[in-house]
Motif scaffolding. Structure first.
Motif, short mmCIF file in Angstrom:
data_model
loop_
_atom_site.label_atom_id
_atom_site.label_comp_id
_atom_site.label_asym_id
_atom_site.label_seq_id
_atom_site.Cartn_x
_atom_site.Cartn_y
_atom_site.Cartn_z
N ALA A 79 68.98 9.57 35.42
CA ALA A 79 69.47 8.93 34.19
C ALA A 79 68.66 7.69 33.87
O ALA A 79 68.31 7.42 32.70
N ARG A 80 68.35 6.92 34.90
CA ARG A 80 67.57 5.68 34.72
C ARG A 80 66.18 6.01 34.16
O ARG A 80 65.68 5.38 33.24
N GLN A 81 65.55 7.11 34.78
CA GLN A 81 64.21 7.51 34.33
C GLN A 81 64.25 8.03 32.89
O GLN A 81 63.37 7.76 32.07
N LEU A 82 65.34 8.72 32.60
CA LEU A 82 65.52 9.24 31.24
C LEU A 82 65.65 8.10 30.22
O LEU A 82 65.12 8.15 29.10
N GLU A 83 66.34 7.04 30.69
CA GLU A 83 66.50 5.86 29.82
C GLU A 83 65.15 5.24 29.51
O GLU A 83 64.86 4.84 28.38
N LEU A 84 64.28 5.22 30.57
CA LEU A 84 62.95 4.64 30.39
C LEU A 84 62.14 5.49 29.41
O LEU A 84 61.40 5.01 28.56
N LEU A 85 62.31 6.81 29.56
CA LEU A 85 61.54 7.76 28.74
C LEU A 85 61.99 7.75 27.27
O LEU A 85 61.17 7.74 26.36
N THR A 86 63.29 7.72 27.06
CA THR A 86 63.79 7.84 25.67
C THR A 86 64.07 6.49 25.02
O THR A 86 64.17 6.38 23.79
N GLY A 87 64.22 5.49 25.88
CA GLY A 87 64.54 4.17 25.32
C GLY A 87 65.99 4.09 24.89
O GLY A 87 66.39 3.18 24.17
N GLN A 88 66.83 5.04 25.29
CA GLN A 88 68.25 5.04 24.94
C GLN A 88 69.07 4.86 26.21
O GLN A 88 68.64 5.25 27.30
N SER A 89 70.25 4.31 26.05
CA SER A 89 71.16 4.24 27.18
C SER A 89 71.74 5.63 27.41
O SER A 89 72.17 6.28 26.45
N VAL A 90 71.69 6.12 28.66
CA VAL A 90 72.04 7.51 28.94
C VAL A 90 73.15 7.57 29.99
O VAL A 90 73.15 6.81 30.94
N VAL A 91 74.10 8.51 29.78
CA VAL A 91 75.13 8.79 30.79
C VAL A 91 75.06 10.29 31.04
O VAL A 91 74.93 11.08 30.10
N LEU A 92 75.15 10.69 32.32
CA LEU A 92 75.05 12.12 32.64
C LEU A 92 76.38 12.61 33.20
O LEU A 92 77.04 11.90 33.97
N TYR A 93 76.77 13.77 32.77
CA TYR A 93 77.99 14.42 33.29
C TYR A 93 77.58 15.73 33.94
O TYR A 93 76.62 16.36 33.46
N ASP A 94 78.31 16.12 34.98
CA ASP A 94 78.00 17.44 35.56
C ASP A 94 78.79 18.52 34.84
O ASP A 94 79.44 18.24 33.83
N ARG A 95 78.79 19.74 35.40
CA ARG A 95 79.37 20.89 34.72
C ARG A 95 80.88 20.74 34.54
O ARG A 95 81.47 21.29 33.64
N ASP A 96 81.46 19.87 35.44
CA ASP A 96 82.92 19.69 35.35
C ASP A 96 83.30 18.47 34.51
O ASP A 96 84.47 18.10 34.44
N GLY A 97 82.31 17.84 34.02
CA GLY A 97 82.60 16.68 33.14
C GLY A 97 82.71 15.38 33.92
O GLY A 97 83.13 14.36 33.37
N ALA A 98 82.30 15.38 35.19
CA ALA A 98 82.36 14.14 35.98
C ALA A 98 81.06 13.37 35.81
O ALA A 98 79.99 13.97 35.67
N VAL A 99 81.14 12.05 35.76
CA VAL A 99 79.96 11.21 35.54
C VAL A 99 79.10 11.24 36.79
O VAL A 99 79.61 11.00 37.90
N VAL A 100 77.82 11.54 36.61
CA VAL A 100 76.94 11.59 37.77
C VAL A 100 75.91 10.46 37.71
O VAL A 100 75.12 10.29 38.62
N SER A 101 75.88 9.74 36.61
CA SER A 101 75.00 8.58 36.51
C SER A 101 75.86 7.34 36.66
O SER A 101 77.01 7.44 37.10
N LYS A 102 75.32 6.22 36.23
CA LYS A 102 76.18 5.01 36.27
C LYS A 102 77.26 5.18 35.19
O LYS A 102 77.08 5.86 34.17
N LYS A 103 78.40 4.52 35.47
CA LYS A 103 79.55 4.69 34.58
C LYS A 103 79.25 4.11 33.20
O LYS A 103 78.56 3.11 33.09
N PRO A 104 79.73 4.74 32.19
CA PRO A 104 79.50 4.17 30.86
C PRO A 104 80.28 2.87 30.66
O PRO A 104 81.33 2.71 31.27
N ALA A 105 79.69 1.96 29.86
CA ALA A 105 80.33 0.65 29.62
C ALA A 105 81.67 0.84 28.92
O ALA A 105 82.65 0.19 29.22
#
Ligand code: ADP
Length: 486
Positions: A79-105
């Motif tokens: 997620a951090r690398q994706l943030e660097l790449l896209t310039g957007q704040s990113v949150v990732l969820y797995d298939r069950d909808g659980a947060v797998v990146s840092k928690k959203p603000a």
């Protein structure tokens, strides 16, 4: 409260313009908004593609891990690398909808959960909360969806721009409203003034001032004012006509009632004056019946009955002449007459009576011609001379003269008689008016002579005046337009 037409028109125009500005602003703002949505949706779609490609590449590089395990173990890092790449704040969820990146603000709201569920079904959805946009899109590999990527996109700039434009539209609307009101107010000023002036014109006509002037304008208002002016003149003319007719009617009614009064008085007088000689005649007839042998009574009765009959005859004659003159059936046969000759002829016929009264005659006669009805002129002269004899003193004088002055022939008949009192001077021409009843009766008069003279004279275009009258005598004057040639 009465709102002037000027204000009404101005407000109407200002509101119309304001409405136009409002509609235009609405269209512009909508355009801006849909353009903004289109742009960020396209941008986030591109970011989604980039993220998915990057995820695929990363998974391929980590060939010994399943994508699910990768997410759970390296989700935060990815997620951090994706943030660097896209310039957007990113949150990732797995298939069950659980947060797998840092928690959203923020997040965790019901709406957010619903969108997440929606995205877990392989669809893209986003939530806008004020200046924040949460874009949730499936994270997929070749064999299907492995989770959900949530991009955070700030709408602050877009909203600021949108709000600035909206504010500008509101300001423009207010300025246009004000300006259009002021301009319309001045533009309609002359128009409204015209209407106000028309209103005043109508008010003046309503108050009865019909003499109004029109407005010097070439438009419909000017033409309307000319119409009002013309109408008012028409009303004035009709009113004047009506007033004139009314005055004529009043005069006619007054004249009629005066005539009626005069007629009643005339009939009363006639009856009264006729009764006196008739009473006298009847009394003597009665006496003769009672004393048929009384010779002296017979003589007196004969004398009285004769004189009363003559008086009656004369009165009837004069009354008939007067009523003929009143009814306008007076037969007038004008001819050129030498007044000198006619006066001399009348004097000749009255000379016996004059001598009887011992009167001296004096004449100052000159040749003077007039156009008149001869019989009427004789009646005029006989009556005036008869009065000069009747109302004279013993051994008195009668002076007759004629002369020409200012294109008129004047005939003056003067006597040295008893005169006419001042207060009676105005009434001597009225029928049956006598200054002294007894004296008139003694001399056989009933107050008809002068009224006949006046009517005969005036009917022929002449004039009669009482020139002077006092204790030294009376002088009557008649005048007719002179005729020069014969
Ligand atoms: P009458 O037939 O009674 O004389 P007139 O109409 O001729 O009636 O005159 C009206 C009155 O005017 C008379 O009653 C008389 O009193 C007065 N009058 C007319 N003429 C003379 C005159 N020459 N002198 C004095 N009084 C006169």
């Amino acid at each position: 409260m009465r709102i002037s037409i000027k204000i009404k028109f101005s407000i109407f125009l200002a509101i119309l313009l304001l409405f136009t500005v409002f509609i235009l602003s609405l269209l512009v703002l909508r355009g801006i908004r849909s353009n903004q949505v289109e742009q960020y949706e396209r941008y986030l779609e591109r970011q989604t593609e980039t993220a998915n490609v990057y995820f695929m590449q990363t998974i391929l590089a980590e060939s010994n891990k399943s994508s699910q395990i990768f997410l759970n173990t390296k989700g935060v890092e990815f997620a951090r690398q994706l943030e660097l790449l896209t310039g957007q704040s990113v949150v990732l969820y797995d298939r069950d909808g659980a947060v797998v990146s840092k928690k959203p603000a923020s997040g965790g709201s019901d709406r957010m959960k619903r969108i997440l569920e929606y995205s877990l079904e392989g669809k893209t959805a986003y939530l806008v909360e004020q200046d924040e946009l949460y874009y949730l899109t499936p994270l997929s590999v070749e064999n299907g969806q492995v989770g959900v990527i949530q991009f955070y996109y700030s709408l602050k700039e877009d909203n600021d721009f949108y709000n600035r434009i909206r504010q500008t539209c509101i300001s423009i609307g207010a300025i246009i409203f004000l300006l259009s009101f002021i301009l319309a107010y001045f533009y309609f000023d002359s128009f409204a003034n015209g209407i106000i002036k028309l209103e005043r014109m109508v008010d003046r006509v309503r108050e009865g001032h019909y003499d109004i002037s029109f407005l010097k304008r070439k438009d419909e208002i000017g033409r309307l004012s000319v119409g009002i002016r013309d109408m008012s003149r028409q009303i004035m003319a009709t009113m004047n006509e009506m007033v004139g007719e009314q005055e004529k009617l009043t005069l006619a009614v007054n004249k009629l009632s005066l005539l009626d009064q005069q007629q009643k008085q005339f009939i009363g007088n006639v009856t009264h004056e006729f009764k006196t000689p008739l009473t006298s005649i009847r009394a003597y007839v009665d006496l003769l019946e009672m004393y048929p042998d009384d010779n002296q009574l017979m003589e007196t009765a004969k004398k009285i009955i004769k004189s009363e009959t003559e008086r009656l005859y004369e009165m009837v004659d004069k009354v008939l002449q007067l009523s003929a003159l009143e009814k306008y059936d007076f037969e007038y046969h004008p001819e050129i007459i030498d007044t000198k000759l006619i006066i001399e002829s009348v004097l000749q016929s009255l000379s016996g009576k004059m001598n009887k009264f011992g009167l001296e005659l004096e004449t100052e006669l000159t040749e003077a011609y007039i156009s008149a009805d001869k019989d009427s002129l004789v009646i005029i002269l006989v009556n005036l001379l008869d009065n000069a004899i009747k109302y004279n003193k013993v051994n008195g004088k009668v002076l007759v003269k004629n002369y020409i002055r200012d294109s008129y022939v004047f005939i003056e008949i003067s006597d040295t008689g008893i005169g006419i009192p001042k207060e009676a001077a105005d009434r001597i021409f009225d029928p049956f008016y006598t200054v002294d009843k007894n004296r008139s009766r003694q001399s056989g008069g009933a107050g008809l002579g002068l009224s006949l003279v006046k009517r005969y004279t005036e009917r022929q275009g002449g004039k009669i005046t009482l020139v002077q009258s006092d204790s030294s005598g009376t002088s009557f004057g008649i005048s007719f337009p002179v005729v020069h040639s014969i």
